[in-house]
Write a protein that holds these residues in place. Structure first.
Motif, mmCIF file in Angstrom:
data_model
loop_
_atom_site.group_PDB
_atom_site.id
_atom_site.type_symbol
_atom_site.label_atom_id
_atom_site.label_comp_id
_atom_site.label_asym_id
_atom_site.label_seq_id
_atom_site.Cartn_x
_atom_site.Cartn_y
_atom_site.Cartn_z
ATOM 1 N N LEU A 3 39.841 -27.301 19.380
ATOM 2 C CA LEU A 3 41.255 -27.629 19.531
ATOM 3 C C LEU A 3 41.476 -28.418 20.816
ATOM 4 O O LEU A 3 42.255 -29.365 20.861
ATOM 5 N N LEU A 158 40.216 -26.915 10.234
ATOM 6 C CA LEU A 158 41.076 -25.962 10.952
ATOM 7 C C LEU A 158 40.526 -25.700 12.347
ATOM 8 O O LEU A 158 41.265 -25.615 13.315
ATOM 9 N N ARG A 159 39.213 -25.601 12.428
ATOM 10 C CA ARG A 159 38.599 -25.354 13.746
ATOM 11 C C ARG A 159 38.892 -26.501 14.694
ATOM 12 O O ARG A 159 38.907 -26.338 15.902
ATOM 13 N N ASP A 163 45.490 -28.786 11.155
ATOM 14 C CA ASP A 163 46.072 -27.940 10.134
ATOM 15 C C ASP A 163 46.821 -28.805 9.122
ATOM 16 O O ASP A 163 47.688 -29.588 9.498
ATOM 17 N N PRO A 164 46.489 -28.666 7.841
ATOM 18 C CA PRO A 164 47.144 -29.527 6.837
ATOM 19 C C PRO A 164 48.654 -29.331 6.784
ATOM 20 O O PRO A 164 49.381 -30.258 6.429
ATOM 21 N N LEU A 165 49.106 -28.131 7.145
ATOM 22 C CA LEU A 165 50.553 -27.900 7.073
ATOM 23 C C LEU A 165 51.297 -28.871 7.981
ATOM 24 O O LEU A 165 52.348 -29.400 7.637
ATOM 25 N N PRO A 195 37.045 -17.133 7.233
ATOM 26 C CA PRO A 195 38.498 -17.373 7.302
ATOM 27 C C PRO A 195 38.887 -18.546 8.188
ATOM 28 O O PRO A 195 40.023 -18.989 8.136
ATOM 29 N N GLU A 196 37.960 -19.065 8.975
ATOM 30 C CA GLU A 196 38.322 -20.199 9.819
ATOM 31 C C GLU A 196 38.026 -21.537 9.159
ATOM 32 O O GLU A 196 38.346 -22.587 9.696
ATOM 33 N N SER A 197 37.361 -21.484 7.985
ATOM 34 C CA SER A 197 37.085 -22.727 7.276
ATOM 35 C C SER A 197 38.233 -23.038 6.337
ATOM 36 O O SER A 197 38.968 -22.146 5.924
ATOM 37 N N CYS A 198 38.353 -24.311 6.006
ATOM 38 C CA CYS A 198 39.439 -24.686 5.116
ATOM 39 C C CYS A 198 38.901 -24.910 3.713
ATOM 40 O O CYS A 198 37.915 -25.637 3.518
ATOM 41 N N PHE A 199 39.521 -24.272 2.730
ATOM 42 C CA PHE A 199 39.064 -24.418 1.360
ATOM 43 C C PHE A 199 40.138 -25.016 0.460
ATOM 44 O O PHE A 199 39.991 -25.069 -0.743
ATOM 45 N N LEU A 200 41.243 -25.409 1.042
ATOM 46 C CA LEU A 200 42.378 -25.824 0.229
ATOM 47 C C LEU A 200 42.417 -27.332 0.029
ATOM 48 O O LEU A 200 41.862 -28.105 0.805
ATOM 49 N N ILE B 43 44.843 -19.185 12.955
ATOM 50 C CA ILE B 43 43.384 -19.218 13.083
ATOM 51 C C ILE B 43 42.896 -18.379 14.259
ATOM 52 O O ILE B 43 41.766 -17.914 14.278
ATOM 53 N N ILE B 46 42.803 -14.854 12.710
ATOM 54 C CA ILE B 46 42.416 -14.715 11.322
ATOM 55 C C ILE B 46 41.126 -13.927 11.138
ATOM 56 O O ILE B 46 40.982 -13.164 10.186
ATOM 57 N N ASN B 47 40.176 -14.091 12.063
ATOM 58 C CA ASN B 47 38.912 -13.361 11.912
ATOM 59 C C ASN B 47 39.139 -11.854 11.959
ATOM 60 O O ASN B 47 38.651 -11.120 11.116
ATOM 61 N N THR B 50 41.134 -10.665 8.869
ATOM 62 C CA THR B 50 40.317 -10.669 7.655
ATOM 63 C C THR B 50 39.344 -9.500 7.645
ATOM 64 O O THR B 50 39.163 -8.818 6.630
ATOM 65 N N CYS B 75 47.518 -22.697 8.133
ATOM 66 C CA CYS B 75 46.742 -22.852 6.911
ATOM 67 C C CYS B 75 45.730 -21.722 6.750
ATOM 68 O O CYS B 75 45.501 -21.233 5.656
ATOM 69 N N ALA B 76 45.136 -21.285 7.876
ATOM 70 C CA ALA B 76 44.166 -20.201 7.804
ATOM 71 C C ALA B 76 44.844 -18.925 7.303
ATOM 72 O O ALA B 76 44.301 -18.201 6.464
ATOM 73 N N GLN B 79 45.557 -19.210 3.628
ATOM 74 C CA GLN B 79 44.342 -18.985 2.830
ATOM 75 C C GLN B 79 44.072 -17.501 2.650
ATOM 76 O O GLN B 79 43.678 -17.059 1.582
ATOM 77 N N LEU B 106 56.819 -25.104 1.456
ATOM 78 C CA LEU B 106 56.211 -26.392 1.824
ATOM 79 C C LEU B 106 55.000 -26.688 0.958
ATOM 80 O O LEU B 106 54.757 -27.827 0.571
#
Lengths: 720, 123
Positions: A3, A158-159, A163-165, A195-200, B43, B46-47, B50, B75-76, B79, B106
């Protein structure tokens, strides 16, 4: 890239955009009707705002939003561009630049007063609230159309803070989001998800007047992390077929999404799927477009159009130059290593030649050749055109001329001339001094100019070019030039020059570089306080450069000529032995080498010149100069050096030939040592000093002058 | 008390280091089986979240997830909600918050079945 890195990228990009903005504003002032400039201006601020929004930098967003709004109206020609607005926008630009640097919101409070002041001034130019939404939502030209965007995102996005949003929210500012489908097919089960990867992925229907470039700009910041496919309004089915094929979810699944989102009708989808199926079992060599035409699904015209479009995209792709952002210290590290490599290869070459083995020597020679190329390419990485630095002065000049009530234009030539980034960074301040001086002292007020029959508009000319391994930068004005007598008077009153000394014009002009020197009676805000020219000279000398002043200069007034080395790290050197030491002369200064011949060898160290092909060549006896001991060679040699149009001969004992020289700075206790600019390590591990030829020549000239004065005064006495 | 109860259940679920420093991102009520997510669900959290959700699913104590305290969703976070919605054990997502609702709108997910409850109860 974390970031923090994303933020760093944002900062760099914003800085660049703001520099662009300044340049465009100034260009626009010259051509107020240029629509493309207005658009570009809007895009700059728009992008800064967008990326700032992505990082939640609200203090940047809220201010840039207002500026963007004004620029949007400007673009739509709802408001007029005049110098008042230009001034206001330039100040706003500065404010944005300050805001961008503040990433901590608490510090923004300090700038709030200025921000509010600017906002108040911007208010009259702003659109009414009612129309605002539509104004910002549209790209001025064209009617709104429905675009289809397919966004697939790299896992790492995301890392990296992408962020796509944020991007989707930003897309909303371009127009209306008719529908969004979040594609979560790739999402792994909860217990095995990272959970930190983006799959969307996202399928978006966007209704907007914006063109492809504007939409692409939204995602530009995300770089390779986002895979964007766009289908423009009113596209043929072939575009959709291509899309269905290229996405990982499979044509059926995606087709359903497209139908659900209203991009395709059910019929269209069936046609697409059928074509695709057909394509799957038809022979592979046939292009899809042809198959479709054969099937009568689409007409040839449409395929032709699509092909033309692809061709265009390909062509545009070729034109684009790709850039890579690299941290400066990585580059420095590389250059350091290259420096060590150069030294190491010199050792290899030396050992090879000692071994006497022909094969080893040949390999060593090959190695040296390659190392030289690596050295050149590595140094080339640091080279940047000086144009950006020059462009900065558009703004400086604009501000100065309004402050002084003079009308001055800036002329730039040689902007493509490249030089080392380190040098570029350090040359900015001295140049600013010179430009300000030119405006303040050089160029006369419009009345005086008219009286002299010159155009009322003065001009300052920045020029750069390469000359024998150095870069020359000239700052010229078409003003009154230096007043020789006034400078001399002033110098005498300051005690810099004795009453009875005779000085050449050049020497008098150079007096302005003395500390505390200023002939202007009235101290202005800009210059005239007598600090400056000596600082300018010191700064330039610290870059191993020289500055001289010419009056009348190339443009009639005064010209300051700065000569700088291209790089500070490595030079081609010429090795010479003097006594027991080895010295390096920068090769670009070596004009020729000649033997000190028989009758000339009779001359000793008191002879300070020889006759070289009917020219007087001043000599510098290095052995005496550096108080070296040791056996003189049987025949001494002269290295003829050329610097700034003057020649001198360095008398040495032996010529040792060319050597790639990695400059190692001398430690600070040697900084006052005249005549030596640095040191280097030779292949055999010995240290060799690098000669500062300009300084040596200057010392000789001074010595000669002193000698001349003595002779002159002796010669003059009898006539009295 | 909730925090302690959660730590115990997390240990039962395989001795994972959850809770503790991260406990301000969520709160688990062992009696009702409801996991309350609160504050930022991004994010940065999130770890930990989860891990906690997986631990609670493993020892079969998680009955529902509640989102009314979520102030920010990225987004995290989104998901994670989608993954919870897809999990084999049905875990309803209860209540929502304006931040969650905004993201769901959105991203066009407001109509998806799994988050139905979340949307219905949104203010």
């Amino acid at each position: 890239m974390s970031l923090d890195h994303a933020l760093e990228t944002f900062l760099n990009e914003s800085r660049e955009l703001l520099v662009d903005m300044e340049r465009i504003l100034l260009e626009l002032e010259a051509n107020p009707d240029e629509a493309e400039l207005r658009n570009a201006l809007f895009r700059c601020v728009h992008t800064v705002k967008g990326s700032a929004g992505m990082f939640g930098l609200d203090h940047v967003v809220s201010f840039t939003h207002v500026v963007e709004n004004v620029l949007d109206r400007l673009r739509a020609k709802e408001i007029q561009f005049n110098s008042n607005l230009a001034h206001l926008l330039l100040r706003s630009r500065d404010h944005i630049a300050a805001l961008v640097e503040i990433l901590n919101i608490d510090e923004a409070a300090d700038l709030e007063a200025e921000g509010n002041e600017l906002l108040a001034e911007l208010k009259p130019f702003q659109a009414d609230k009612v129309t605002e939404k539509n104004e910002t939502a549209s790209e001025s030209t064209g009617i709104a159309g429905q675009w289809h965007l397919s966004i697939r995102i790299q896992k790492d996005a995301l890392r990296h803070g992408m962020d796509p949003l944020g991007f989707i929210r930003f897309l909303e500012t371009l127009g209306e989001l008719l529908s969004i489908t979040t594609v979560s097919d790739a999402l792994p089960p909860l217990d095995s998800i990272d959970p930190e990867s983006c799959f969307l992925g996202f399928e978006i229907e966007l209704r907007t007047k914006a063109d492809r470039v504007a939409i692409e700009d939204v995602f530009e910041f995300a770089g390779d992390l986002y895979d964007i496919r766009m289908i423009p309004p009113n596209s043929g089915l072939d575009e959709y077929i291509e899309l269905l094929e290229s996405l990982p979810e499979g044509a059926e699944r995606l087709g359903e999404i497209l139908v659900a989102s209203g991009a395709l009708s059910r019929n269209d989808l069936d046609t697409c799927l059928q074509v695709q199926e057909t394509a799957a079992w038809t022979e592979q060599g046939k292009p899809l477009g042809e198959i479709m035409v054969e099937q009568g699904v689409i007409d040839r015209e449409k395929v032709g159009a699509a092909l033309a479009k692809q061709e265009q995209v390909r062509r545009n792709g070729k034109k684009r130059v790709h850039h890579l952002r690299i941290q400066a210290d990585k580059l420095d590290k590389l250059i350091n290593f290259v420096g060590e490599l150069v030294i190491a290869s010199a050792t290899v070459a030396l050992n090879a030649s000692r071994s006497g083995d022909a094969e080893t020597q040949e390999s060593a020679a090959n190695l040296t050749l390659l190392v030289e190329e690596i050295r050149d390419s590595a140094l080339d990485l640091r080279m940047v055109p000086i144009g950006d630095t020059f462009q900065r002065f558009q703004r400086v000049l604009r501000d100065i001329s309004s402050e002084l009530g003079k009308d001055i234009q800036l002329v730039i030539t040689g902007a493509d001339t490249e030089l080392d980034k380190t040098v570029v960074e350090k040359i900015g301040d001295p140049l600013t001094h010179l430009v300000r001086n030119a405006c303040d002292h050089g160029i006369e007020s419009p009345e005086i100019r008219r009286g002299k029959g010159k155009p009322a508009k003065g001009s300052v000319h920045l020029n750069a070019f390469h000359e024998s391994g150095a870069i020359v930068i000239e700052v010229s004005d078409d003003g009154g030039g230096l007043d020789r007598d006034r400078i001399l008077d002033k110098a005498m009153s300051l005690g810099l020059v004795k009453e009875d000394t005779t000085l050449s014009d050049q020497e008098i002009h150079n007096l302005i570089f003395e500390p505390g020197f200023s002939t202007v009676d009235q101290v202005t805000n800009l210059s005239g306080r007598g600090v400056g020219m000596d600082v300018v000279r010191r700064n330039i000398e610290s870059l191993r450069g020289v500055v001289e002043v010419l009056s009348p200069g190339t443009k009639g007034g005064t010209t300051f000529r700065i000569r700088l080395p291209l790089t500070l790290a490595i030079i081609d050197g010429f090795l010479a032995r003097v006594g027991e030491s080895t010295y390096v002369v920068p090769l670009e200064m070596v004009a020729e080498c000649t033997e000190l011949d028989a009758d000339q060898s009779k001359i000793n160290e008191h002879q300070h010149y020889i006759n070289l092909r009917d020219e007087v060549l001043p000599l510098i006896w290095l052995k005496a100069h550096f108080c070296q001991t040791g056996e003189a060679g049987r025949r001494q040699n002269i290295i003829v050096v050329n610097h700034g149009g003057q020649k001198a001969g360095l008398v040495v004992d032996d010529l040792l030939g060319e050597h790639q020289t990695v400059i190692k700075p001398l430690s600070s206790i040697f900084t006052h040592l005249k005549g030596v600019s640095g040191s280097t390590i030779l292949g055999n591990g010995q240290v060799a000093l690098i000669l500062d030829v300009p300084a040596l020549m200057q010392q000789t000239v001074q010595r000669e002058d002193a000698a001349n004065r003595v002779t002159q005064s002796f010669g003059a006495t009898p006539s009295h | 008390v909730d925090g302690q109860a959660f730590s115990a259940s997390a240990d039962a679920g395989g001795g994972q280091q959850v809770g503790g420093a991260m406990s301000d991102a969520f709160e688990f009520d062992p009696d009702s089986g409801i996991l309350r997510l609160q504050g930022e669900l991004t994010i940065y959290q999130i770890n930990a979240v989860t891990k906690a959700v997986n631990a609670l699913i493993n020892d079969e104590s998680l009955k529902a997830v509640e989102l009314s305290g979520v102030s920010e969703l990225d987004c995290a976070g989104l998901q994670l909600l989608l993954a919870i919605g897809k999990s084999e054990v049905h875990i309803p997502i209860l209540e929502s918050s304006p931040a969650v609702k905004e993201v769901l709108t959105l991203t066009g997910l407001q109509d998806q079945m799994i988050l139905d409850a979340a949307m219905k109860e949104a203010p």
